[in-house]
Every structure is written in structure tokens, then in C-alpha cells.
Design a protein around this motif. Sequence first.
Motif, mmCIF file in Angstrom:
data_model
loop_
_atom_site.group_PDB
_atom_site.id
_atom_site.type_symbol
_atom_site.label_atom_id
_atom_site.label_comp_id
_atom_site.label_asym_id
_atom_site.label_seq_id
_atom_site.Cartn_x
_atom_site.Cartn_y
_atom_site.Cartn_z
ATOM 1 N N ALA A 71 26.582 17.217 12.642
ATOM 2 C CA ALA A 71 26.181 18.550 12.184
ATOM 3 C C ALA A 71 25.717 19.403 13.349
ATOM 4 O O ALA A 71 26.010 20.608 13.424
ATOM 5 N N SER A 72 25.012 18.795 14.283
ATOM 6 C CA SER A 72 24.546 19.504 15.486
ATOM 7 C C SER A 72 25.730 19.997 16.315
ATOM 8 O O SER A 72 25.758 21.156 16.759
ATOM 9 N N ALA A 73 26.717 19.144 16.533
ATOM 10 C CA ALA A 73 27.884 19.523 17.344
ATOM 11 C C ALA A 73 28.688 20.638 16.675
ATOM 12 O O ALA A 73 29.128 21.592 17.328
ATOM 13 N N LEU A 74 28.885 20.532 15.366
ATOM 14 C CA LEU A 74 29.646 21.562 14.650
ATOM 15 C C LEU A 74 28.877 22.876 14.608
ATOM 16 O O LEU A 74 29.462 23.960 14.717
ATOM 17 N N GLY A 75 27.560 22.790 14.456
ATOM 18 C CA GLY A 75 26.751 24.002 14.486
ATOM 19 C C GLY A 75 26.856 24.711 15.817
ATOM 20 O O GLY A 75 26.973 25.944 15.885
ATOM 21 N N GLU A 76 26.815 23.930 16.899
ATOM 22 C CA GLU A 76 26.960 24.530 18.223
ATOM 23 C C GLU A 76 28.353 25.115 18.400
ATOM 24 O O GLU A 76 28.525 26.167 19.029
ATOM 25 N N PHE A 77 29.366 24.456 17.841
ATOM 26 C CA PHE A 77 30.723 24.992 17.933
ATOM 27 C C PHE A 77 30.794 26.354 17.251
ATOM 28 O O PHE A 77 31.384 27.309 17.782
ATOM 29 N N PHE A 78 30.168 26.474 16.076
ATOM 30 C CA PHE A 78 30.186 27.739 15.360
ATOM 31 C C PHE A 78 29.409 28.820 16.091
ATOM 32 O O PHE A 78 29.833 29.983 16.136
ATOM 33 N N GLU A 79 28.268 28.461 16.674
ATOM 34 C CA GLU A 79 27.494 29.489 17.381
ATOM 35 C C GLU A 79 28.289 30.030 18.561
ATOM 36 O O GLU A 79 28.255 31.223 18.864
ATOM 37 N N ARG A 80 29.039 29.160 19.228
ATOM 38 C CA ARG A 80 29.793 29.586 20.408
ATOM 39 C C ARG A 80 31.055 30.349 20.024
ATOM 40 O O ARG A 80 31.498 31.224 20.783
ATOM 41 N N LEU A 81 31.612 30.040 18.872
ATOM 42 C CA LEU A 81 32.701 30.864 18.356
ATOM 43 C C LEU A 81 32.182 32.241 17.942
ATOM 44 O O LEU A 81 32.742 33.273 18.308
ATOM 45 N N SER A 82 31.107 32.235 17.177
ATOM 46 C CA SER A 82 30.578 33.484 16.625
ATOM 47 C C SER A 82 30.117 34.443 17.706
ATOM 48 O O SER A 82 30.312 35.661 17.608
ATOM 49 N N CYS A 83 29.472 33.899 18.739
ATOM 50 C CA CYS A 83 28.928 34.735 19.817
ATOM 51 C C CYS A 83 29.913 34.922 20.968
ATOM 52 O O CYS A 83 29.553 35.477 22.013
ATOM 53 N N ASN A 84 31.154 34.452 20.781
ATOM 54 C CA ASN A 84 32.197 34.558 21.820
ATOM 55 C C ASN A 84 31.817 33.818 23.111
ATOM 56 O O ASN A 84 32.369 34.109 24.177
ATOM 57 N N TYR A 85 30.900 32.869 23.023
ATOM 58 C CA TYR A 85 30.428 32.235 24.249
ATOM 59 C C TYR A 85 31.509 31.390 24.920
ATOM 60 O O TYR A 85 31.517 31.226 26.136
ATOM 61 N N PHE A 86 32.433 30.859 24.147
ATOM 62 C CA PHE A 86 33.514 30.066 24.744
ATOM 63 C C PHE A 86 34.312 30.894 25.762
ATOM 64 O O PHE A 86 34.948 30.334 26.654
ATOM 65 N N TRP A 87 34.285 32.213 25.627
ATOM 66 C CA TRP A 87 35.083 33.086 26.487
ATOM 67 C C TRP A 87 34.232 33.882 27.478
ATOM 68 O O TRP A 87 34.751 34.721 28.198
ATOM 69 N N THR A 88 32.951 33.614 27.521
ATOM 70 C CA THR A 88 32.058 34.483 28.295
ATOM 71 C C THR A 88 32.343 34.480 29.790
ATOM 72 O O THR A 88 32.060 35.456 30.481
ATOM 73 N N HIS A 89 32.940 33.402 30.319
ATOM 74 C CA HIS A 89 33.213 33.312 31.754
ATOM 75 C C HIS A 89 34.648 33.704 32.108
ATOM 76 O O HIS A 89 35.052 33.535 33.263
ATOM 77 N N TYR A 90 35.410 34.219 31.135
ATOM 78 C CA TYR A 90 36.844 34.401 31.355
ATOM 79 C C TYR A 90 37.312 35.829 31.071
ATOM 80 O O TYR A 90 36.748 36.540 30.245
ATOM 81 N N TYR A 91 38.364 36.184 31.786
ATOM 82 C CA TYR A 91 39.031 37.472 31.587
ATOM 83 C C TYR A 91 39.856 37.399 30.303
ATOM 84 O O TYR A 91 40.588 36.428 30.084
ATOM 85 N N LEU A 92 39.756 38.416 29.476
ATOM 86 C CA LEU A 92 40.437 38.398 28.190
ATOM 87 C C LEU A 92 41.892 38.849 28.264
ATOM 88 O O LEU A 92 42.613 38.759 27.267
ATOM 89 N N GLY A 93 42.315 39.327 29.426
ATOM 90 C CA GLY A 93 43.704 39.754 29.549
ATOM 91 C C GLY A 93 43.935 41.106 28.891
ATOM 92 O O GLY A 93 43.173 41.544 28.025
ATOM 93 N N ASP A 94 44.993 41.762 29.300
ATOM 94 C CA ASP A 94 45.287 43.098 28.785
ATOM 95 C C ASP A 94 45.404 43.131 27.267
ATOM 96 O O ASP A 94 45.053 44.122 26.619
ATOM 97 N N GLN A 95 45.897 42.044 26.682
ATOM 98 C CA GLN A 95 46.154 42.075 25.251
ATOM 99 C C GLN A 95 44.881 42.278 24.442
ATOM 100 O O GLN A 95 44.910 42.832 23.340
#
Length: 570
Positions: A71-95
Motif C-alpha cells: 500500500a505504501s509503494a502504490l501510494g507513493e506511485f500515485f503521489e508521483r503520478l499526480s504531482c508529475n514528479y516522475f517527470w520533474t527532471h526531464y524535458y517534456l519535448g515539443d509535443q
Amino acid sequence: MQTEHYIAGKDASLESSIATMQGKLAALGFHVEERSWLNPVDGIWSVHVRDRDCPLLFTNGKGASRLAALASALGEFFERLSCNYFWTHYYLGDQFARRGFAHYPREQWFQPGANGEWPEQLLTPELHQLYNPEGTIDAQSLVDLNSGDAERGICALPYVRSRDGASVWFPVNIIGNLYVSNGMSAGNTQDEARTQALSEIFERHVKFRIISEGLCLPDVPEQVIARYPRIAAGIRALREAGFGILVKDASLGGEYPVMNVTLLHPGDQGCFASFGAHPRFEIALERALTELLQGRGLDALGGFPAPGFDLDEIAASPNLEIHFVDSSGIVSWNFLGDTPDFEFCDWNFSTTTADDYRWLVDRVHRAGHDIYIADFTHLGVYACRILVPGMSEIYPLDDLEWENNSVGNAIREAILHLPQLDDDECADLLETLNELDLPDQRSVAELIGLAADAGSFWSDLRVGELKTLLALAIGDEAAIREGCEWVRHFEQIDAGRRSVYRCIETLLDLGGADGHRGALGHLYGDAIVASAEAMLRQEQRFFGIAAPGMDLKGCDTHRRLLAAYDKLPR
């Protein structure tokens, strides 16, 4: 009838939480797999989960049971999806960067002042003073790494101030530079998630203070630990395995909801201090204990640094940042003293999630800070991101000026078109890199926000090597020599490329291969000699790589990351 399991601090059963999150992830198109489990001692579990299609999307969970860890791991997965944290260090590209919105529909874009002034609509006067006290940070520095769109301006998101409900616009760049993942949470209810987010903020704030000041904490009496048999069993098992385990009250005299468990390794004299926070004593203590072994078996508890004596080094930002990343920084011998700086306090501040949250908010306000909250419900699970300026920053405030993660925005396009640059463009890029005064060891992929494919040219390209390649492209011998010397002393670059640079150095010293071609062939191999000669003659540039361009062609890992981003509903 199947028994459901409830744990303190959570407003739904573990089975219900897990089923809800797994179902919603599947509906969104994410295939989250459990990749590894650890249960080194009774009552301490951890799990690593990741997305099957994009392995860069991963989280870790911990808990006193298998269900709690998942439950802890899935909760963290959702928080990082919701807050866009998985992409915070990356360029989103022109699209994505040039769509109607890059991050969220509610974002707004603001134009810098004519002389680089920060737009008045951003933040508040008090926050302007906090983040830019001397007025020396140009507003262009607030353009976010993810969109990199300087023409569009500064992207900001609305955060609500809990004290009075006022909405304040926070630049995405400030959040990404200073707060990273601190204060993010997802939960069954709003109070549950917000309690977790504020608890995390307290944990890191108090932890950094304890470590940087070398404070000595009081021991928790054994009779108090014995109230919690499951926690006591885990501590006993670690001690029976041969480790020194110190259980400390980190509330600083009953002021804060924080606990500490410290491991001392008799084999290598390493020290590892783990902290946990929650308004309820038992939950805070359990979190400190499970954090100690998250992702680690008993055989992986070596290699931590020994306690130190230099408090300036221990209090320095790099050491505190390591403590944030994986808690493996140095702690002071003062921390391990026999005479505590505080009396033990048998504290417990709350009994329900609603009271948990109210207590934390009141404690932040009593400390003179404001709380800013962004709620995210677009994925079907409540998540939030909480900022407490002056308290919840992970990185120093002056990083906005000196270590800003958007520094690569201005050179991203040139780097992604590297093999297509003409001589003048190569010279301009080299000059810009020198003017930016970036560390030679800095990763180029990290600089421009690229998720590099493992084993690719981009995966280990550093600024120092890039400057060397640009110098070779324009025939700047002094810069070539300087760069080759740097590469010779920096071993974290592909061995084959390092051999080419060493051969280039030798050719420059010899004045060419003629007269020594046989020996050079034996020392380096004919292919490397030929490559070195071609690069010196400017016939071959950048090892013949293809240009990814702004659409990142050929960058499979990054394109998977963007495909995952495209799954998110807005």
C-alpha cells in the motif's frame, strides 16, 4: 468472509486501498509490477514496484506487514503520478511543452519584466524576499526545465495558503529546484494524505537540524518500546543479528512529532540514522524502524560512513542532501553522546487523522510559517503537494541562482542537434558552456533533461567531454589538450572513447602518426588511431552519432517516459 486489515493513521483497510489503487492504475494504462520483496526481520517489509512499459516510473514501499508495504509503494506511485514528479527532471519535448498546457490545465504563464524583474503576480512580496532577497536572480531563471519555453514565459501553479485560503502562484521552477519530492502524498482521504505530507516535512526539517547541529537525543526507555510488541520484536531481531540499535526520541523535548532509530555496524564502524514522523508516537517510531531497512537486507547494512568530528562538513548542504536522498550521510559523534541535549518526552499528540492534520497545521503556524497546498484529484485518488517556505526546502535557497536546474534550457536545442552544427555554431556552444562555468563532471543528459538509454553515447557524456568534442570539431588545439587531460583523469566515461582521447593526446605530442604508426597500432589498435586522426583532421565529429533533435528520435527511454506522460488525464 475475508478479514480486512487496518493500521493506525489510515482511513481504509489495506486491502481496500490496494485494490482501489491497482484498479485505477490499470484503468489509466499503467502496468505496475512488484519487482522485489524484502523481509529481513519480522515486522519489517519493503517492496520495489515499477511500471512494466517505462521502468523509470518506480517507487519503494515499507511497512510492518506485506500489505502495508505494498500500500505504501502504490501510494507513493500515485503521489508521483499526480504531482508529475516522475517527470520533474526531464524535458517534456515539443509535443507537450507547446500544448495548451504543459503541466496542468490550471497553470498560468507569466512574462518576465523588461529588465528581468519577477512578475508581481507570482508569489507574494514576502516570498519574493525569501527566494530573491538581493533581487539578483533574473526572471528568466524561473523558466521551467520541463517545457524550456522561454518565449512562453514562466509557468506557475496555484497553491492555497491554509491560513486564509488565499491562492498564490508558485513557479514550477522554484518547486522543482528547492522542494523536489518533499511534502507530496496520496491517501484514502484528504486528512490522511495531508497528514502524511506534513509529517514528512517535519521529519526532514527536524532531521536536518539534529544532524547539522550535532544534537544528542535521549534514549527511549525499554519499557516504552515494550508497549509496541511488533516494533520491539524488530528491534530485538536487529540486535540479535549483531547490530547496535539506538532508539531515540527526536521530538526535541516534546516539540515535534519525530522519532529516530540509529544502526551502528560493528563490522565497519558505519552509522546509519533513520527518522520517522507522525503526530502519533507509535506510527513515528514504526516509520523510523521500517525506513532503516527499506530496500535493504541484513547483508546490505554495511558501507555507511563512520561518525565524523567536523560539524561544518556534516552541516554542509552536500551532506544534508545525501541524508535526504538515502539517509547515508555522515552524522556527528556528538549525536552519539551519552548525555542528551533534551529530556525524554513520552509524547502523543493525536488519535484520529482529522486531529493529526489539525495538530500539524497548528504546529507549523506556531513556528511562524505558512502552509501552501495544491490538491490533485484528476487520477481518481486524492493527492496533494504541500510547501512550507522557509521550512520544507530540501536544497539551499541560493540554488535558484547558482544551481538552477533550468540552466540547460538555452543549450538544449544545440546539444540535441550536435552532429548537425556547423563550425560557428560549435564555437558558440563551446563559448556558452565556458561562460556558464558548469562543472566538467556534470552529466549532459541531466543538464538538458534527457532520459538517456543505458549504454548510449548520452548515458555517460559529461560537460568536460562535450567541450573536448566541440574543440575537436573546430580545431582548437589548446582546448583539445585541456579536454583530453581532463578525460584522462575522469574514469566514468566509456573506456573506448577514453582510449581515443588518449591517442589524440599522443598524436598531438608526436606531431602526427607518421614515424610511429606501427607502435601506435600496437598500443591503441588501428581503428582507434584512425578515429583519432580523423577527429583531429575534423573529418569525423562526435563519434558519428545521430542527432536526436527536439523530437528525441532514437531516445527510447525518453520516448517511453513521454508516452507514460501522455496516459495521464487532465
